[in-house]
Scaffold this active site. Structure first.
Site, PDB file in Angstrom:
ATOM      1  N   ASP A  95      43.541  29.982  39.435  1.00 55.36           N
ATOM      2  CA  ASP A  95      42.449  30.937  39.249  1.00 55.36           C
ATOM      3  C   ASP A  95      42.592  31.684  37.926  1.00 55.36           C
ATOM      4  O   ASP A  95      43.688  31.802  37.367  1.00 55.36           O
ATOM      5  CB  ASP A  95      42.369  31.930  40.413  1.00 55.36           C
ATOM      6  CG  ASP A  95      43.610  32.800  40.549  1.00 55.36           C
ATOM      7  OD1 ASP A  95      44.739  32.266  40.393  1.00 55.36           O
ATOM      8  OD2 ASP A  95      43.475  34.005  40.802  1.00 55.36           O
ATOM      9  N   GLU A 155      46.197  34.320  42.349  1.00 59.23           N
ATOM     10  CA  GLU A 155      47.207  35.157  41.694  1.00 59.23           C
ATOM     11  C   GLU A 155      46.599  36.326  40.952  1.00 59.23           C
ATOM     12  O   GLU A 155      47.163  37.428  40.925  1.00 59.23           O
ATOM     13  CB  GLU A 155      48.045  34.292  40.738  1.00 59.23           C
ATOM     14  CG  GLU A 155      49.277  34.984  40.191  1.00 59.23           C
ATOM     15  CD  GLU A 155      49.036  35.725  38.870  1.00 59.23           C
ATOM     16  OE1 GLU A 155      49.960  36.409  38.403  1.00 59.23           O
ATOM     17  OE2 GLU A 155      47.920  35.603  38.306  1.00 59.23           O
TER      18      GLU A 155
END
Length: 387
Positions: A95, A155
């Site tokens: 991400d 994250e």
């Protein structure tokens, strides 16, 4: 334990193979940078994972994708070792911080030896580096321990859905290498701050700002006072910083604001008494900073600080780098990462093993392409050197 001559030759077979892979590395990097994969963009994260999986499958590496509803998928792959020992984990996250549509505005490009694009340094280049290191070991061998790729999907928002899984993976590992970008200096990361995001709201009393101003109690006024008090908690000597980075409030200009909300970012070290700090933050948010207003916390997200990398693990990487002709040191950074989770369970962790990059989370984010191959080679030697 010293490597035998045969083991040394095998190790350098992997290094030699990586030496010719820069064009392929850059091509794969371009493909995944040109996929919007911001946190909670499930389809985009899954598309990145599928692209990487296709490359690993072609290299004969067994790969699994595990759905994480609301966030995307986890990518989990394994390169067997010559012994049935605890694995070495090459970790990363798929991400980014960028909203959908960013790729259309500024897609992947290369200028003067640097690659640009959303997430190019943080940390899509690190994902590619890990994939090619895994492929080198699958092709050439040399790794005594199994090598596990583990790429997460949330994250950048504190790993709310994957933190327990990451910690479980780390508990079963011999060591973790996290491919966050190398520092601009070229250094690795051997210690990180933790982060905490505290979301909160403030309620006031609405009133017409011209006719009944005194009847109102401004939630924005109360929020402003809380922001000043929260920012005053910053203490550089203790490694603590506080920043209210997002605020919303009010309805129209001629109404005393009945509601406001904000998010506070806190950075701290492993030595910080976090419970005491959090209690102070809560007291500031909940106190009546302006009569007839009240505040409350709506959400708290934490990323753990990364304890210092053991000297032996850093030295192992440094020896390989020296053999390849470059020097590297470890350094402390205020940025938080999933390496804090892996270090928290006692697993030796080295971070910043991705290619060198700069200006993450901005439109100027870049990756130094000349560092792709040597840092992949150094990581391969470190993995091979673990006994």
């Amino acid at each position: 334990m010293q490597q035998s001559e045969a083991e040394t030759q095998t190790a350098y077979a992997a290094v030699d193979w990586l030496a010719g892979q820069r064009p392929e590395m850059e091509a794969l990097l371009g493909r995944i940078v040109d996929i919007d994969s911001g946190s909670r963009q499930e389809a985009g994260v899954a598309a990145v994972a599928q692209t990487l999986r296709a490359h690993l499958d072609a290299a004969g590496i067994a790969t699994e994708l595990h759905p994480v509803p609301g966030y995307g998928v986890l990518l989990d792959a394994l390169v067997p070792g010559t012994a049935d020992d605890a694995p070495v984990v090459l970790m990363g996250h798929m991400d980014t911080v960028y909203p959908a549509g960013t790729v259309a505005r500024r897609p992947f490009r290369v200028e003067h030896g640097r690659a640009y694009g959303p997430g190019v340094a943080d940390m899509k280049s690190g994902l590619v580096l890990n994939v090619f290191v895994a492929e080198a070991l699958a092709r050439c061998g040399g790794n005594t321990r199994p090598v596990r790729l583990f790429f997460s999907c949330d994250e950048e928002i504190g790993s709310p859905a994957t933190r327990e899984r990451i910690m479980d993976v780390a508990r079963g590992a011999h060591a973790v290498f996290n491919a966050e970008p190398g520092r601009v200096s070229g250094n690795l990361v051997t210690e990180r701050k933790g982060s905490m995001v505290v979301a909160f709201e403030v309620e006031g009393v609405a009133a017409h700002s011209g006719i009944n101003h005194a009847h109102g109690a401004s939630a924005i006024d109360a929020l402003a006072r809380k922001i000043l008090a929260l920012h005053a908690l910053t203490d550089p000597e203790r490694g603590i910083t506080t920043n209210v980075g997002q605020v919303q409030g009010g309805i129209v200009a001629n109404m005393v604001a009945p509601h406001a909300k904000a998010e506070l970012d806190v950075r701290y070290t492993a030595e910080t008494e976090l419970d005491a700090l959090y209690a102070t933050i809560r007291e500031i948010i909940e106190r009546e900073s302006l009569p007839r207003t009240r505040g409350w916390i709506t959400d708290t997200r934490r990323t753990l600080p990364m304890a210092r990398t053991p000297d032996a693990l850093l030295a192992l990487y440094q020896r390989g780098a020296q053999q390849l002709g470059f020097a590297v040191n470890g350094e402390f950074t205020g940025g938080a990462a999933d390496s804090g989770l892996t270090a928290s369970v006692g697993t030796p962790t080295l971070c910043g093993t991705g290619p060198v990059g700069g200006h993450p989370h901005t439109e100027r984010e870049y990756c130094e392409l000349s560092t792709f191959v040597p840092r992949a080679q150094a990581l391969a030697l470190a993995v091979i050197g673990l006994r």
